[in-house]
Design a protein around this motif. Structure first.
Motif, PDB file in Angstrom:
ATOM      1  N   ASN A 183       0.833  -1.210   0.000  1.00 11.88           N
ATOM      2  CA  ASN A 183       0.000   0.000   0.000  1.00 11.88           C
ATOM      3  C   ASN A 183       0.864   1.256   0.000  1.00 11.88           C
ATOM      4  N   ILE A 184       2.015   1.169   0.700  1.00  9.14           N
ATOM      5  CA  ILE A 184       2.941   2.312   0.678  1.00  9.14           C
ATOM      6  C   ILE A 184       3.436   2.547  -0.738  1.00  9.14           C
ATOM      7  N   ILE A 185       3.766   1.468  -1.461  1.00  4.39           N
ATOM      8  CA  ILE A 185       4.237   1.597  -2.846  1.00  4.39           C
ATOM      9  C   ILE A 185       3.170   2.266  -3.706  1.00  4.39           C
ATOM     10  N   SER A 186       1.936   1.801  -3.574  1.00  2.01           N
ATOM     11  CA  SER A 186       0.864   2.357  -4.401  1.00  2.01           C
ATOM     12  C   SER A 186       0.584   3.818  -4.047  1.00  2.01           C
ATOM     13  N   SER A 187       0.569   4.141  -2.755  1.00  3.91           N
ATOM     14  CA  SER A 187       0.293   5.525  -2.363  1.00  3.91           C
ATOM     15  C   SER A 187       1.411   6.458  -2.797  1.00  3.91           C
ATOM     16  N   LEU A 188       2.646   6.015  -2.660  1.00  7.65           N
ATOM     17  CA  LEU A 188       3.766   6.859  -3.097  1.00  7.65           C
ATOM     18  C   LEU A 188       3.779   7.003  -4.611  1.00  7.65           C
ATOM     19  N   THR A 189       3.441   5.932  -5.340  1.00  7.32           N
ATOM     20  CA  THR A 189       3.406   6.008  -6.805  1.00  7.32           C
ATOM     21  C   THR A 189       2.353   7.018  -7.246  1.00  7.32           C
ATOM     22  N   MET A 190       1.171   6.986  -6.609  1.00  7.97           N
ATOM     23  CA  MET A 190       0.137   7.973  -6.937  1.00  7.97           C
ATOM     24  C   MET A 190       0.579   9.379  -6.564  1.00  7.97           C
ATOM     25  N   LEU A 191       1.313   9.500  -5.448  1.00  4.60           N
ATOM     26  CA  LEU A 191       1.797  10.817  -5.033  1.00  4.60           C
ATOM     27  C   LEU A 191       2.799  11.366  -6.041  1.00  4.60           C
ATOM     28  N   VAL A 192       3.693  10.494  -6.528  1.00 10.25           N
ATOM     29  CA  VAL A 192       4.684  10.931  -7.522  1.00 10.25           C
ATOM     30  C   VAL A 192       3.974  11.373  -8.802  1.00 10.25           C
ATOM     31  N   LYS A 193       2.981  10.586  -9.228  1.00 14.75           N
ATOM     32  CA  LYS A 193       2.253  10.945 -10.450  1.00 14.75           C
ATOM     33  C   LYS A 193       1.493  12.249 -10.262  1.00 14.75           C
ATOM     34  N   ASP A 194       0.946  12.457  -9.090  1.00 12.62           N
ATOM     35  CA  ASP A 194       0.178  13.667  -8.819  1.00 12.62           C
ATOM     36  C   ASP A 194       1.073  14.894  -8.712  1.00 12.62           C
ATOM     37  N   LYS A 195       2.303  14.687  -8.211  1.00 10.51           N
ATOM     38  CA  LYS A 195       3.219  15.802  -7.990  1.00 10.51           C
ATOM     39  C   LYS A 195       4.265  15.926  -9.098  1.00 10.51           C
ATOM     40  N   ARG A 236      11.712   6.515  -9.046  1.00 14.16           N
ATOM     41  CA  ARG A 236      10.949   7.010 -10.194  1.00 14.16           C
ATOM     42  C   ARG A 236      10.803   8.525 -10.138  1.00 14.16           C
ATOM     43  N   ALA A 237      10.554   9.055  -8.930  1.00 15.60           N
ATOM     44  CA  ALA A 237      10.419  10.513  -8.801  1.00 15.60           C
ATOM     45  C   ALA A 237      11.721  11.219  -9.155  1.00 15.60           C
ATOM     46  N   ALA A 238      12.847  10.654  -8.745  1.00 16.49           N
ATOM     47  CA  ALA A 238      14.143  11.289  -9.017  1.00 16.49           C
ATOM     48  C   ALA A 238      14.496  11.252 -10.494  1.00 16.49           C
ATOM     49  N   ARG A 239      13.934  10.335 -11.265  1.00 18.51           N
ATOM     50  CA  ARG A 239      14.262  10.208 -12.678  1.00 18.51           C
ATOM     51  C   ARG A 239      13.293  10.968 -13.594  1.00 18.51           C
ATOM     52  N   ILE A 240      12.353  11.711 -12.999  1.00 24.27           N
ATOM     53  CA  ILE A 240      11.419  12.480 -13.831  1.00 24.27           C
ATOM     54  C   ILE A 240      12.176  13.575 -14.585  1.00 24.27           C
ATOM     55  N   ASP A 241      11.898  13.660 -15.889  1.00 23.91           N
ATOM     56  CA  ASP A 241      12.508  14.699 -16.737  1.00 23.91           C
ATOM     57  C   ASP A 241      11.701  15.985 -16.580  1.00 23.91           C
ATOM     58  N   PRO A 242      12.311  17.086 -16.080  1.00 30.37           N
ATOM     59  CA  PRO A 242      11.548  18.325 -15.834  1.00 30.37           C
ATOM     60  C   PRO A 242      10.846  18.851 -17.088  1.00 30.37           C
ATOM     61  N   ALA A 243      11.549  18.838 -18.233  1.00 31.32           N
ATOM     62  CA  ALA A 243      10.942  19.383 -19.438  1.00 31.32           C
ATOM     63  C   ALA A 243       9.737  18.549 -19.870  1.00 31.32           C
ATOM     64  N   GLN A 244       9.879  17.226 -19.820  1.00 31.12           N
ATOM     65  CA  GLN A 244       8.773  16.362 -20.201  1.00 31.12           C
ATOM     66  C   GLN A 244       7.593  16.520 -19.245  1.00 31.12           C
ATOM     67  N   ALA A 245       7.875  16.665 -17.942  1.00 29.79           N
ATOM     68  CA  ALA A 245       6.798  16.808 -16.958  1.00 29.79           C
ATOM     69  C   ALA A 245       6.058  18.119 -17.170  1.00 29.79           C
ATOM     70  N   LEU A 246       6.787  19.227 -17.440  1.00 31.20           N
ATOM     71  CA  LEU A 246       6.144  20.519 -17.655  1.00 31.20           C
ATOM     72  C   LEU A 246       5.347  20.534 -18.941  1.00 31.20           C
ATOM     73  N   ARG A 247       5.865  19.819 -19.983  1.00 29.52           N
ATOM     74  CA  ARG A 247       5.160  19.778 -21.252  1.00 29.52           C
ATOM     75  C   ARG A 247       3.847  19.004 -21.110  1.00 29.52           C
ATOM     76  N   ASN A 248       3.886  17.902 -20.353  1.00 32.56           N
ATOM     77  CA  ASN A 248       2.681  17.095 -20.176  1.00 32.56           C
ATOM     78  C   ASN A 248       1.730  17.685 -19.137  1.00 32.56           C
ATOM     79  N   GLY A 249       2.281  18.523 -18.232  1.00 27.59           N
ATOM     80  CA  GLY A 249       1.424  19.084 -17.193  1.00 27.59           C
ATOM     81  C   GLY A 249       0.567  20.199 -17.707  1.00 27.59           C
TER      82      GLY A 249
END
Length: 417
Positions: free
Chosen positions: A289-301, A404-417
């Protein structure tokens, strides 16, 4: 390890804001799951330890921790010198000569039953804590007088015996091959009744003075075995080795309680291990459950992470922020479970009495009534293992979402956000 900035961001991510309550609720359930799993493990292990200690204590308290018997034949010669020698070994508290055998019992009211007679010196019987604590009627003070016997309470009830009644012991086997020989018998006076909580013992065992048993079984001047009580029954193996070394070269058989009750001991150990495995799954599910909650948190943030990266926060800082989020949930749940489980285990007797009072009716049949008196024994090494497992699974569950959160590409995240 964690900077003030990382702690502040992690705390803001864990707090529920409008539109983000689902992630926080998932994290709360993860914390609750780990807390309940850790608490259940601590409580169940404590109760299982108490059950094992009480069960083994009742069995070996009646029969002794070690038994020395002749390798062949019925008689143990030179038993007095042997008992004195064994009683002086390190770790040995008592070396009691015993004469044991099966007899037919008949009471004054005409009742008959089979019984196991154990002849023992009065002072040795009084030193057996299980028997001394288990006397329900009468007293051991009179045991040792001429023609006295101590019987199990259930055996006395089955035969309709009361204190001071006469009980006749009959040994039907003829000795020496003479079929015309009359069976041996002896009439004894009931002076005490014991109950240790094990029906198989309370229903068939009785104690007589050693001299009376020797005369009944034709073992004048001999004993059938020597029972040894040790200081720490759980550490009986070293004492067994000492006894065997002291008796090396003599035709004697040495058996300890673990070997004599191997099936019972193994069943208790297996049951405890299975319960540990089953309850560990609760903690494991909470870790997922911790994995799932953190994964959703990373996707949300994702957009927030990109902004943090463009403002100069490194990937390691993002990694630590989400590690701290997961560790707060996992370690907090483990700590709550530790306090809850330990509090219940240490106050188990009080809580059990309250539950029995609320229940109002017996939880167990009379022959299993001793189960309502089981203690909870806290083993601090096991508690440390449970807490360590809870912390370890919680921290492992945070690694992948944080990576996974540390490997997020800032440009890709801003473009998709």
């Amino acid at each position: 390890m964690f900077t003030a900035f990382e702690r502040m961001v992690a705390w803001r991510y864990l707090r529920a804001r409008r539109g983000e309550r689902f992630v926080s609720i998932t994290a709360a359930f993860s914390l609750l799951g780990i807390a309940l799993g850790v608490a259940a493990l601590i409580i169940v292990l404590a109760v299982m330890n108490g059950f094992r200690q009480d069960l083994i204590g009742r069995i070996i308290g009646l029969n002794g921790h070690l038994t020395v018997a002749p390798a062949s034949g019925r008689a143990l010669p030179d038993w007095q010198a042997l008992a004195e020698r064994l009683g002086g070994l390190p770790g040995v508290e008592q070396a009691a000569p015993i004469v044991e055998g099966q007899v037919l019992l008949t009471g004054e009211g005409g009742g008959a039953a089979a019984g196991l007679v154990r002849g023992i010196a009065p002072e040795d019987l009084r030193d057996r804590p299980v028997i001394a604590r288990g006397i329900r009627r009468g007293s051991l003070e009179q045991f040792g007088e001429d023609d006295t016997v101590v019987v199990g309470l259930r055996l006395a009830a089955r035969m309709g015996l009361r204190l001071q009644d006469r009980l006749t012991l009959v040994l039907p086997q003829a000795r020496g091959g003479d079929f015309s020989a009359a069976p041996r018998q002896r009439s004894l006076r009931v002076v005490a009744m014991f109950e240790i909580g094990m029906p198989e013992y309370d229903n068939r065992n009785l104690f007589v003075p050693l001299a009376a048993a020797q005369a009944l079984f034709g073992l004048e001047g001999a004993a059938s075995q020597i029972e040894i009580m040790v200081a720490d029954p759980s550490q009986v193996a070293p004492v067994t080795a000492e006894v065997r070394q002291a008796l090396a070269g003599r035709p004697l058989r040495v058996t300890d309680w673990q070997g004599a009750n191997s099936s019972v001991y193994a069943a208790v150990v297996v049951e405890r291990n299975v319960m540990f495995l089953i309850l560990t799954l609760i903690v494991l599910v909470a870790a997922f459950n911790i994995i799932s909650s953190l994964t959703m948190l990373v996707k949300d943030k994702g957009r927030d992470i990109a902004i943090l990266r463009t403002m100069g926060a490194g990937s390691s800082a993002v990694l630590r922020i989400f590690l701290l989020c997961g560790a707060t949930v996992g370690c907090g749940g483990t700590l709550i479970g530790f306090l809850l489980g330990l509090g219940i285990a240490l106050n188990f007797d009080t809580l059990r009495a309250g539950m029995l009072a609320l229940q109002g009716t017996p939880l167990f049949r009379p022959e299993l009534l001793y189960l309502t008196q089981l203690p909870a024994v806290v083993d601090w090494r096991e508690v440390a293992q449970v807490v360590g497992m809870g912390l370890g699974l919680s921290l492992l569950a945070t690694l992948y979402p944080s990576w996974r959160a540390a490997r997020i590409d800032p440009a890709q995240a801003l473009r998709n956000g």
